[in-house]
Design an enzyme around this catalytic site. Structure first.
Site, PDB file in Angstrom:
ATOM      1  N   ASP A   1    -114.367   6.564  56.939  1.00 25.49           N
ATOM      2  CA  ASP A   1    -113.616   5.655  57.808  1.00 25.49           C
ATOM      3  C   ASP A   1    -112.165   6.090  58.017  1.00 25.49           C
ATOM      4  O   ASP A   1    -111.475   5.526  58.873  1.00 25.49           O
ATOM      5  CB  ASP A   1    -113.600   4.236  57.223  1.00 25.49           C
ATOM      6  CG  ASP A   1    -114.940   3.530  57.325  1.00 25.49           C
ATOM      7  OD1 ASP A   1    -115.833   4.046  58.036  1.00 25.49           O
ATOM      8  OD2 ASP A   1    -115.100   2.468  56.695  1.00 25.49           O
TER       9      ASP A   1
ATOM     10  N   LYS B   1    -109.842  -2.994  58.911  1.00 29.23           N
ATOM     11  CA  LYS B   1    -110.888  -2.454  59.777  1.00 29.23           C
ATOM     12  C   LYS B   1    -112.062  -3.413  59.798  1.00 29.23           C
ATOM     13  O   LYS B   1    -112.479  -3.921  58.758  1.00 29.23           O
ATOM     14  CB  LYS B   1    -111.342  -1.085  59.244  1.00 29.23           C
ATOM     15  CG  LYS B   1    -112.479  -0.412  60.013  1.00 29.23           C
ATOM     16  CD  LYS B   1    -113.889  -0.790  59.550  1.00 29.23           C
ATOM     17  CE  LYS B   1    -114.129  -0.609  58.085  1.00 29.23           C
ATOM     18  NZ  LYS B   1    -115.535  -1.075  57.698  1.00 29.23           N
TER      19      LYS B   1
END
Length: 270
Positions: free
Chosen positions: A130, A10
């Site tokens: 996240d 990410k």
């Protein structure tokens, strides 16, 4: 049963810190994106859940049973156990959502093998801010603490990307503690490219205060003339986007020549 997944790295193409909430969390506006490389997970059917870890950064997981991979397994109902092997290729405490990406891969494995419960997003959010974005691993805007997700036109898909980390762990908490307490303002409007070009990472300055080598990485990446270079998350990983694989690979060679000790990963945005 045999299941495999990549835990896609990410990156935050932009990260604007807004206000600190009464509970101590910060309101954020971020543009999540994902690289087509990362950790690798393999699962086999088992009479109980099991976990083992290999790879360059396996040593960073000191307790294999007290980690987000096992927590993700435990939160998802299944009729059978899964034996998971994690190849840990991403550095830990690096701003790449490594643990969250691993958890997201577990959700996709269970989805493919058994299906997910209707409340999977709630279960994912309880594991980390996240994780919901990492389950889908698609470019999107995140608000709140990062769990309120919105689609965005992804005109950066396929862009060549280079990730660089100095092999220095940088924990999120201390970086936020050094944040000045202002307001970075809202994310820019437009497509993913518009937001990336016109946005910022509001945590770069406090991260550099704690880990000055972040500034060195950004300087060296910018020497290679990318579309732009930025720190991801709370650091210390930085990244740059390039218009071609050749430009990215030349940048990678430049970095390796001057700092062979820095970790690198090449890939493309999903």
């Amino acid at each position: 049963m045999h299941l495999t997944q990549t835990a896609y790295a990410k990156i935050n193409l932009a990260l604007h810190v807004r206000a600190r909430k009464e509970n101590g969390y910060h309101e954020l506006e971020t543009l999540f994106a994902f690289v087509d490389a990362g950790d690798r997970l393999v699962a086999h059917g088992s009479n109980e859940d099991r976990f083992s870890v290999t790879g360059e950064f396996a040593g960073a997981l000191t307790n294999p049973f007290d980690n987000i991979v096992m927590q993700a397994l435990f939160t998802l109902p299944r009729p059978d156990g899964l034996a998971i092997t994690l190849e840990k290729n991403l550095p830990v405490a690096a701003g790449l959502g490594g643990g969250s990406a691993d958890a997201g891969a577990i959700f996709r494995m269970v989805r493919d093998g058994y299906g997910l419960p209707d409340d999977w997003r709630v279960r994912a959010a309880k594991l980390g801010a996240d994780v919901p974005a990492c389950v889908e691993s698609e470019t999107c805007v995140g608000r709140g603490i990062g769990t309120e997700l919105e689609p965005v036109e992804n005109d950066l898909a396929g862009m060549a990307v280079l990730l660089v980390n100095p092999r220095v762990a940088l924990s999120t908490g201390p970086v936020f503690a050094k944040w000045g307490g202002g307001d970075d303002g809202p994310l820019p409007q437009g497509t993913a490219k518009d937001i990336f070009i016109n946005g910022i990472n509001g945590l770069e300055e406090p991260a550099v205060t704690l880990c000055p080598i972040v500034a060195d990485i950004l300087e060296q990446l910018r020497v290679t003339r990318p579309m732009a270079a930025r720190m991801s998350g709370s650091g210390a990983t930085c990244f740059a986007l390039y218009n071609s694989d050749e430009e990215r690979d030349m940048a990678s060679q430049h970095i390796a020549a001057i700092r062979p000790d820095w970790w690198q990963m090449r890939g493309h945005l999903r």
